[in-house]
Motif scaffolding. Structure first.
Motif, PDB file in Angstrom:
ATOM      1  N   PRO A   1     -21.813   6.690 -17.644  1.00  0.00           N
ATOM      2  CA  PRO A   1     -22.361   7.740 -17.820  1.00  0.00           C
ATOM      3  C   PRO A   1     -23.851   7.409 -18.957  1.00  0.00           C
ATOM      4  CG  PRO A   1     -20.342   7.662 -18.533  1.00  0.00           C
ATOM      5  CD  PRO A   1     -20.432   6.539 -18.161  1.00  0.00           C
ATOM      6  N   VAL A   2     -24.944   8.321 -19.174  1.00  0.00           N
ATOM      7  CA  VAL A   2     -26.253   8.309 -19.898  1.00  0.00           C
ATOM      8  C   VAL A   2     -25.924   8.747 -21.373  1.00  0.00           C
ATOM      9  CG1 VAL A   2     -27.838   9.357 -20.424  1.00  0.00           C
ATOM     10  CG2 VAL A   2     -27.554   9.222 -17.986  1.00  0.00           C
ATOM     11  N   SER A   3     -24.320   8.891 -21.817  1.00  0.00           N
ATOM     12  CA  SER A   3     -23.650   9.274 -23.229  1.00  0.00           C
ATOM     13  C   SER A   3     -23.837   7.766 -23.543  1.00  0.00           C
ATOM     14  CB  SER A   3     -23.092  10.330 -22.976  1.00  0.00           C
ATOM     15  OG  SER A   3     -21.984  10.020 -22.697  1.00  0.00           O
ATOM     16  N   LEU A   4     -22.662   7.119 -22.814  1.00  0.00           N
ATOM     17  CA  LEU A   4     -22.176   5.715 -23.114  1.00  0.00           C
ATOM     18  C   LEU A   4     -23.393   5.058 -23.244  1.00  0.00           C
ATOM     19  CD1 LEU A   4     -19.662   4.531 -23.343  1.00  0.00           C
ATOM     20  CD2 LEU A   4     -19.547   3.594 -21.562  1.00  0.00           C
ATOM     21  N   PHE A  51     -25.827   5.259 -23.953  1.00  0.00           N
ATOM     22  CA  PHE A  51     -26.868   5.695 -25.480  1.00  0.00           C
ATOM     23  C   PHE A  51     -26.208   4.857 -26.694  1.00  0.00           C
ATOM     24  CE2 PHE A  51     -28.055   8.616 -28.783  1.00  0.00           C
ATOM     25  CZ  PHE A  51     -29.338   8.161 -28.228  1.00  0.00           C
ATOM     26  N   SER A  52     -24.941   5.732 -27.084  1.00  0.00           N
ATOM     27  CA  SER A  52     -24.553   4.754 -28.345  1.00  0.00           C
ATOM     28  C   SER A  52     -23.974   3.308 -27.713  1.00  0.00           C
ATOM     29  CB  SER A  52     -22.529   5.792 -28.055  1.00  0.00           C
ATOM     30  OG  SER A  52     -22.197   5.181 -26.514  1.00  0.00           O
ATOM     31  N   ILE A  53     -23.808   3.068 -26.660  1.00  0.00           N
ATOM     32  CA  ILE A  53     -23.662   1.342 -26.889  1.00  0.00           C
ATOM     33  C   ILE A  53     -25.316   0.416 -27.440  1.00  0.00           C
ATOM     34  CG2 ILE A  53     -23.907  -0.806 -25.592  1.00  0.00           C
ATOM     35  CD1 ILE A  53     -21.357   0.691 -24.263  1.00  0.00           C
ATOM     36  N   LYS A  54     -26.106   1.008 -27.275  1.00  0.00           N
ATOM     37  CA  LYS A  54     -27.716   0.714 -27.265  1.00  0.00           C
ATOM     38  C   LYS A  54     -27.334   0.819 -28.824  1.00  0.00           C
ATOM     39  CE  LYS A  54     -29.838   0.935 -22.934  1.00  0.00           C
ATOM     40  NZ  LYS A  54     -31.046   1.488 -22.041  1.00  0.00           N
ATOM     41  N   ASN A  55     -27.472   2.328 -29.165  1.00  0.00           N
ATOM     42  CA  ASN A  55     -27.571   2.446 -30.735  1.00  0.00           C
ATOM     43  C   ASN A  55     -26.771   1.293 -32.039  1.00  0.00           C
ATOM     44  OD1 ASN A  55     -29.220   4.263 -30.352  1.00  0.00           O
ATOM     45  ND2 ASN A  55     -27.791   6.467 -30.362  1.00  0.00           N
ATOM     46  N   ASN A  56     -25.632   1.082 -31.138  1.00  0.00           N
ATOM     47  CA  ASN A  56     -24.148   0.314 -32.045  1.00  0.00           C
ATOM     48  C   ASN A  56     -25.393  -0.979 -32.297  1.00  0.00           C
ATOM     49  OD1 ASN A  56     -22.443   2.343 -32.695  1.00  0.00           O
ATOM     50  ND2 ASN A  56     -21.730   1.439 -30.726  1.00  0.00           N
ATOM     51  N   PHE A  57     -25.767  -1.188 -31.556  1.00  0.00           N
ATOM     52  CA  PHE A  57     -26.587  -2.740 -31.347  1.00  0.00           C
ATOM     53  C   PHE A  57     -28.723  -2.701 -31.938  1.00  0.00           C
ATOM     54  CE2 PHE A  57     -24.342  -3.942 -27.071  1.00  0.00           C
ATOM     55  CZ  PHE A  57     -23.581  -5.136 -28.229  1.00  0.00           C
TER      56      PHE A  57
END
Length: 95
Positions: A24-27, A29-35
């Motif tokens: 999913p796109v939201s997942l 996005f959240s993974i990229k933001n955490n890194f």
């Protein structure tokens, strides 16, 4: 082909039909933001003092251990040197 070869072939071909799972796109996005998030962690003054004190304690223990070891090794070498002389002197009589 025998049954073992058939089993090997079916196992090798079992991976041919695997499909890629869509994330999913939201997942994503959240993974990229955490890194990408720059988290700066700072140590408090008390943590710095505790760290420096523990380093000093470890250094002190290492220095004490090294000096004690060197003293005991000097005593051992003097005893071993006496034993070497004894063994060399009596080496002809033992055989």
């Amino acid at each position: 082909m025998n049954t073992q070869e058939n089993t090997i072939e079916t196992t090798l071909h079992s991976l041919d039909n695997i499909q890629k799972l869509e994330v999913p796109v939201s997942l994503q996005f959240s993974i990229k933001n955490n890194f990408n998030r720059n988290r700066t962690t700072t140590m408090s003054a008390s943590q710095k003092w505790m760290l420096s004190a523990s380093v000093l304690v470890l250094l002190g223990l290492n220095i004490i251990t090294i000096t004690q070891y060197s003293k005991s090794s000097k005593k051992l070498t003097s005893v071993e040197e006496k034993n070497v002389v004894y063994k060399e002197y009596f080496s002809n009589t033992i055989e």
